[in-house]
Design a protein around this motif. Structure first.
Motif, PDB file in Angstrom:
ATOM      1  N   LYS A 130       0.685  -0.746  -0.271  1.00 38.51           N
ATOM      2  CA  LYS A 130      -0.263  -0.111  -0.056  1.00 38.51           C
ATOM      3  C   LYS A 130       0.794   1.236   0.020  1.00 38.51           C
ATOM      4  O   LYS A 130       0.605   2.561   0.972  1.00 38.51           O
ATOM      5  CB  LYS A 130      -0.797   0.035   1.069  1.00 38.51           C
ATOM      6  N   MET A 131       1.821   0.711  -0.749  1.00 41.07           N
ATOM      7  CA  MET A 131       2.885   1.803  -0.410  1.00 41.07           C
ATOM      8  C   MET A 131       2.405   3.350  -2.482  1.00 41.07           C
ATOM      9  O   MET A 131       4.029   3.631  -2.567  1.00 41.07           O
ATOM     10  CB  MET A 131       4.614   2.039  -0.441  1.00 41.07           C
ATOM     11  N   ASP A 132       2.390   2.452  -3.241  1.00 43.24           N
ATOM     12  CA  ASP A 132       2.316   2.891  -4.590  1.00 43.24           C
ATOM     13  C   ASP A 132       1.901   3.959  -5.091  1.00 43.24           C
ATOM     14  O   ASP A 132       2.532   4.382  -6.073  1.00 43.24           O
ATOM     15  CB  ASP A 132       1.306   1.735  -6.020  1.00 43.24           C
ATOM     16  N   ALA A 133       1.003   4.742  -4.334  1.00 39.51           N
ATOM     17  CA  ALA A 133       1.146   5.922  -4.073  1.00 39.51           C
ATOM     18  C   ALA A 133       1.879   7.054  -4.056  1.00 39.51           C
ATOM     19  O   ALA A 133       2.479   8.389  -4.362  1.00 39.51           O
ATOM     20  CB  ALA A 133      -0.534   6.601  -3.250  1.00 39.51           C
ATOM     21  N   PHE A 134       3.150   6.420  -3.134  1.00 42.46           N
ATOM     22  CA  PHE A 134       4.297   7.330  -3.187  1.00 42.46           C
ATOM     23  C   PHE A 134       5.725   7.196  -3.630  1.00 42.46           C
ATOM     24  O   PHE A 134       6.941   7.616  -4.010  1.00 42.46           O
ATOM     25  CB  PHE A 134       5.157   7.293  -1.627  1.00 42.46           C
ATOM     26  N   SER A 135       5.502   6.613  -5.283  1.00 41.78           N
ATOM     27  CA  SER A 135       6.488   5.684  -6.080  1.00 41.78           C
ATOM     28  C   SER A 135       7.603   6.565  -6.264  1.00 41.78           C
ATOM     29  O   SER A 135       8.524   6.451  -6.897  1.00 41.78           O
ATOM     30  CB  SER A 135       5.339   5.133  -7.229  1.00 41.78           C
ATOM     31  N   THR A 136       7.263   8.215  -7.103  1.00 38.16           N
ATOM     32  CA  THR A 136       7.734   9.067  -7.088  1.00 38.16           C
ATOM     33  C   THR A 136       8.479   9.961  -5.990  1.00 38.16           C
ATOM     34  O   THR A 136       9.413  11.091  -6.341  1.00 38.16           O
ATOM     35  CB  THR A 136       6.902   9.660  -8.430  1.00 38.16           C
ATOM     36  N   GLN A 147       8.594   3.810   5.356  1.00 35.61           N
ATOM     37  CA  GLN A 147      10.329   3.273   4.391  1.00 35.61           C
ATOM     38  C   GLN A 147      10.828   1.762   4.709  1.00 35.61           C
ATOM     39  O   GLN A 147      10.456   1.475   4.184  1.00 35.61           O
ATOM     40  CB  GLN A 147      11.789   4.327   4.856  1.00 35.61           C
ATOM     41  N   GLN A 148      10.045   1.187   6.372  1.00 35.71           N
ATOM     42  CA  GLN A 148       9.599   0.204   6.135  1.00 35.71           C
ATOM     43  C   GLN A 148       9.114  -0.629   5.023  1.00 35.71           C
ATOM     44  O   GLN A 148       9.530  -1.849   4.650  1.00 35.71           O
ATOM     45  CB  GLN A 148       9.573  -0.053   7.664  1.00 35.71           C
ATOM     46  N   ARG A 149       7.853  -0.167   4.650  1.00 37.95           N
ATOM     47  CA  ARG A 149       7.285  -0.837   4.041  1.00 37.95           C
ATOM     48  C   ARG A 149       7.527  -1.209   1.760  1.00 37.95           C
ATOM     49  O   ARG A 149       7.858  -2.004   1.809  1.00 37.95           O
ATOM     50  CB  ARG A 149       5.566  -0.077   3.671  1.00 37.95           C
ATOM     51  N   VAL A 150       8.544   0.363   2.064  1.00 35.03           N
ATOM     52  CA  VAL A 150       9.242   0.540   0.752  1.00 35.03           C
ATOM     53  C   VAL A 150      10.222  -0.851   1.205  1.00 35.03           C
ATOM     54  O   VAL A 150      10.779  -1.511  -0.109  1.00 35.03           O
ATOM     55  CB  VAL A 150       9.810   1.591   0.808  1.00 35.03           C
ATOM     56  N   PHE A 151      10.800  -0.420   1.848  1.00 35.30           N
ATOM     57  CA  PHE A 151      11.836  -1.739   2.151  1.00 35.30           C
ATOM     58  C   PHE A 151      10.976  -3.689   2.021  1.00 35.30           C
ATOM     59  O   PHE A 151      12.088  -4.111   1.174  1.00 35.30           O
ATOM     60  CB  PHE A 151      12.792  -2.003   3.048  1.00 35.30           C
ATOM     61  N   ILE A 152      10.057  -4.130   2.644  1.00 35.14           N
ATOM     62  CA  ILE A 152       9.438  -5.169   2.243  1.00 35.14           C
ATOM     63  C   ILE A 152       8.701  -5.063   1.055  1.00 35.14           C
ATOM     64  O   ILE A 152       9.283  -6.595   0.123  1.00 35.14           O
ATOM     65  CB  ILE A 152       8.045  -4.895   2.759  1.00 35.14           C
ATOM     66  N   ALA A 153       8.487  -3.654   0.216  1.00 33.77           N
ATOM     67  CA  ALA A 153       8.563  -4.633  -1.134  1.00 33.77           C
ATOM     68  C   ALA A 153       9.564  -4.505  -2.315  1.00 33.77           C
ATOM     69  O   ALA A 153       9.741  -5.540  -3.283  1.00 33.77           O
ATOM     70  CB  ALA A 153       7.211  -3.140  -1.961  1.00 33.77           C
ATOM     71  N   ARG A 154      10.370  -3.842  -1.431  1.00 35.21           N
ATOM     72  CA  ARG A 154      12.232  -4.028  -2.340  1.00 35.21           C
ATOM     73  C   ARG A 154      12.347  -5.247  -1.881  1.00 35.21           C
ATOM     74  O   ARG A 154      12.906  -6.420  -3.236  1.00 35.21           O
ATOM     75  CB  ARG A 154      13.343  -3.294  -1.789  1.00 35.21           C
ATOM     76  N   PHE A 180       1.095  -1.664  10.733  1.00 35.28           N
ATOM     77  CA  PHE A 180       2.139  -3.064   9.750  1.00 35.28           C
ATOM     78  C   PHE A 180       2.072  -4.437   9.861  1.00 35.28           C
ATOM     79  O   PHE A 180       1.789  -5.199   8.946  1.00 35.28           O
ATOM     80  CB  PHE A 180       3.537  -2.005  10.638  1.00 35.28           C
ATOM     81  N   TYR A 181       2.121  -4.809  11.032  1.00 35.35           N
ATOM     82  CA  TYR A 181       1.249  -6.225  11.162  1.00 35.35           C
ATOM     83  C   TYR A 181       0.628  -6.683  10.651  1.00 35.35           C
ATOM     84  O   TYR A 181       0.890  -7.909   9.729  1.00 35.35           O
ATOM     85  CB  TYR A 181       1.338  -6.479  12.585  1.00 35.35           C
ATOM     86  N   SER A 182      -0.759  -5.757  10.151  1.00 36.49           N
ATOM     87  CA  SER A 182      -1.457  -6.203   9.399  1.00 36.49           C
ATOM     88  C   SER A 182      -1.680  -6.847   7.635  1.00 36.49           C
ATOM     89  O   SER A 182      -1.531  -7.751   7.651  1.00 36.49           O
ATOM     90  CB  SER A 182      -2.753  -4.980   9.513  1.00 36.49           C
ATOM     91  N   MET A 183      -0.766  -5.756   7.811  1.00 34.96           N
ATOM     92  CA  MET A 183       0.332  -5.714   5.736  1.00 34.96           C
ATOM     93  C   MET A 183       0.559  -7.035   5.733  1.00 34.96           C
ATOM     94  O   MET A 183       0.520  -7.619   4.843  1.00 34.96           O
ATOM     95  CB  MET A 183       0.808  -4.667   6.029  1.00 34.96           C
ATOM     96  N   LEU A 184       1.298  -8.108   7.163  1.00 30.73           N
ATOM     97  CA  LEU A 184       2.232  -8.996   6.989  1.00 30.73           C
ATOM     98  C   LEU A 184       1.420  -9.871   7.046  1.00 30.73           C
ATOM     99  O   LEU A 184       1.642 -11.220   6.446  1.00 30.73           O
ATOM    100  CB  LEU A 184       3.029  -9.077   7.736  1.00 30.73           C
ATOM    101  N   ASN A 185       0.655  -9.230   8.289  1.00 30.24           N
ATOM    102  CA  ASN A 185      -0.676 -11.150   8.073  1.00 30.24           C
ATOM    103  C   ASN A 185      -1.358 -11.329   6.508  1.00 30.24           C
ATOM    104  O   ASN A 185      -1.661 -12.275   5.714  1.00 30.24           O
ATOM    105  CB  ASN A 185      -1.979 -10.269   8.655  1.00 30.24           C
TER     106      ASN A 185
END
Ligand code: ADP
Length: 254
Positions: A130-136, A147-154, A180-185
């Motif tokens: 859920k970080m696509d809106a921040f791509s640029t 940032q941590q979500r972006v590193f998970i996307a990486r 954050f944990y809910s996203m991991l779930n």
């Protein structure tokens, strides 16, 4: 039958003269979400280094996807997010999309040649967290949790079957930890990615995980979450090294 993803058998490791891991036996199977918990200094990071093939155990066997770690070459099957990933300052000259693309193996640094497809994969990984809106956006402009979500996307861009995370909530605002944990779930349940999450926390994550391993030099418990929850706080305290009282909130559906 579920296939084995990580297998450690009777693993020992020492730094100079002090043994930090002994008799470690642990198995993670496909689709499982393991919380590897233990106090500071209990050997968690060392064990992760051994699982990733960075350190060699003094004794014992480590297998990844059924193959000995020494000969394992399917690097893209494992996504790794370290404790210190999310520490870019505001001046760092890379966009969120660039950071995610750098996770494509063999395409790092000056000699990268990204295709349109690589870009699509990176956007897909950003959508999952859920970080696509921040791509640029510049990576340094984001909060620790973003940032941590972006590193998970990486870590996800190579479509791994296993995600290993070392204390991923360090640097994330307490109020954002639950989401954050809910996203991991979701990653685990909806995308079927096996997770090994290393943490010193004993509550939140163990409610989300399917399995728990308690480490303090050796494995004091490993098994299903329900059995971990049924253990007495006193047993947990003995293992953890100081008195603990767990919160028994059920966050199953978070
Ligand atoms: P954790 O991740 O659970 O905090 P570590 O695996 O980092 O634990 O460390 C386990 C033990 O090994 C600690 O006592 C730590 O001080 C020690 N240790 C870690 N790295 C080294 C090293 N490079 N040399 C010597 N001792 C180390």
């Amino acid at each position: 039958m579920k296939k084995s993803i990580i297998e450690c058998k009777d693993v020992y490791f020492q730094y100079e003269h002090s043994t930090v891991l002994e008799e470690i036996t642990l198995e993670v199977k496909e689709g499982e979400f393991w919380a590897l918990i233990g106090p500071n200094g209990s050997g968690k990071s060392t064990l992760i280094s051994i699982i990733l093939g960075i350190k060699n155990p003094d004794k014992g066997i480590v297998k990844l996807f059924g193959e000995n770690v020494d000969s394992f070459r399917q690097r893209e099957r494992i996504g790794y997010v370290s404790q210190k990933s999310n520490s870019f300052n505001s001046g760092f000259p890379a966009t969120v999309l660039e950071v995610v693309k750098s996770g494509l193996t063999g395409k790092v640094g000056l000699f990268k040649a990204f295709s349109k497809q690589d870009e699509q994969r990176a956007m897909e990984a950003l959508r999952i967290v859920k970080m696509d809106a921040f791509s640029t956006k510049n990576i340094g402009e984001l909060s620790g949790g973003q940032q941590q979500r972006v590193f998970i996307a990486r870590a996800l861009v190579g479509k791994p079957d296993l995600l290993i995370m070392d204390e991923p909530t360090v640097g994330i605002d307490q109020k954002n930890v639950a989401s954050f944990y809910s996203m991991l779930n979701g990653l685990n349940r909806e995308h079927g990615i096996a997770i090994l999450l290393v943490t010193h926390e004993i509550d939140l994550v163990t409610d989300l995980a399917t399995h728990v391993a308690c480490l303090n030099r050796s494995i004091h418990f490993h098994g299903r979450k329900a059995d971990y929850k049924n253990m007495d706080d006193e047993d947990i305290s003995n293992w953890y090294g100081h008195p603990v009282r767990r919160v028994h909130a059920d966050r199953e559906g978070v």
